[in-house]
Write an enzyme that holds these catalytic residues in place. Structure first.
Site, short mmCIF file in Angstrom:
data_model
loop_
_atom_site.label_atom_id
_atom_site.label_comp_id
_atom_site.label_asym_id
_atom_site.label_seq_id
_atom_site.Cartn_x
_atom_site.Cartn_y
_atom_site.Cartn_z
N ASP A 1 0.83 -1.20 0.00
CA ASP A 1 0.00 0.00 0.00
C ASP A 1 0.87 1.25 0.00
OD1 ASP A 1 -2.32 1.47 0.02
OD2 ASP A 1 -2.64 1.29 2.18
N ASN B 1 -10.58 -2.79 -6.37
CA ASN B 1 -9.84 -1.88 -7.25
C ASN B 1 -10.48 -1.71 -8.62
OD1 ASN B 1 -6.50 -2.79 -6.05
ND2 ASN B 1 -7.87 -1.14 -5.39
#
EC number: 2.5.1.-
Length: 251
Positions: free
Chosen positions: A21, A69
């Site tokens: 991340d 996503n």
């Protein structure tokens, strides 16, 4: 393989999973387009995979692209899929050379056809590699994985392949996308967020977690080794007490 004792390591996790991340925030901090963060993130992924193989980790799972996503802007999704395709095309020979087997988990049918085709080609070409497994979680969601497993299991019960009273944790695990893999011992999350983000929900039940504020493009081999040193300081009891493990060690 590097001497893990020389690195200050004496107890390695069998399976390390990483939530990579911070690519976007890394780019924003440097006033660069988001794509620059993703490109740098791929470099870190290569580096961590290589050092994992060098020190003897057997399985590494990288949270590459989550099911959620797909909600991102189409332009960014297209760029990410192209980067994934480029990585696979450019890296598969190196994976074979390092004896690293590539596998992937997730709802892979959602991938663009050209990306899916290259992925399957690399999976096939590395199928006989044995030193380490690189598992890419692509179009992956833990809830989606569990629902998929339940649906397949229900169908098998209907067809008489298994009885409902035979279902237990071991049986259920065989219907997950991670079938055949050990559960992760150690889950690393970069960028300082304290959440799983729908990652390996079933498999992470007894995993040790390591949260670092370092953004993924800055998470290099040195930070990785420090994370592993933290792991070896943990005592994993799996519901038991310390004395039980000490007694086991004495036998």
């Amino acid at each position: 393989m590097k001497n893990i004792r020389t690195l200050g390591l004496y107890k390695l996790p069998l399976h390390v999973a990483i939530i990579m991340d911070g690519n976007g925030r890394w780019a924003k901090k440097k006033e660069l387009p988001r794509i620059a963060g993703h490109r740098e993130g791929i470099k870190r992924a290569k580096e961590i995979v290589e050092v994992s193989r060098e020190i003897g980790i057997k399985v590494i799972t990288l949270y590459t692209f989550s099911y959620e996503n797909w909600q991102r802007p189409q332009e960014e999704i297209a760029v990410l899929m192209q980067l994934l395709k480029n990585y696979l095309e450019g890296e598969w020979e190196n994976l074979v050379k390092q004896d690293i087997r590539l596998i992937a988990i997730g709802d892979l049918k959602l991938l663009p056809p050209d990306t899916y085709e290259v992925l399957q080609k690399v999976i096939k070409n590395t199928a006989k590699c044995q030193t380490m497994i690189l598992n890419l979680a692509i179009s992956y969601g833990g809830r989606q994985e569990i629902i998929h497993a339940v649906k397949v299991l229900i169908e098998n019960v209907k067809q008489g392949n298994i009885k409902s009273d035979e279902i237990n944790e071991v049986i259920f695990s065989q219907y997950l996308w991670t079938k055949g893999l050990p559960d992760p011992d150690f889950i690393i999350r970069t960028s300082g967020e304290f959440r799983l983000s729908n990652f390996l929900l079933w498999q992470s039940a007894y995993a040790e977690f390591y949260i670092t504020p370092i953004l993924w493009p800055d998470f290099n081999r040195f930070q990785f080794i420090e994370a592993l040193k933290e792991y070896q300081r943990r005592e994993r009891r799996f519901g038991k007490i310390s004395e039980q493990f000490r007694e086991k060690d004495r036998k």
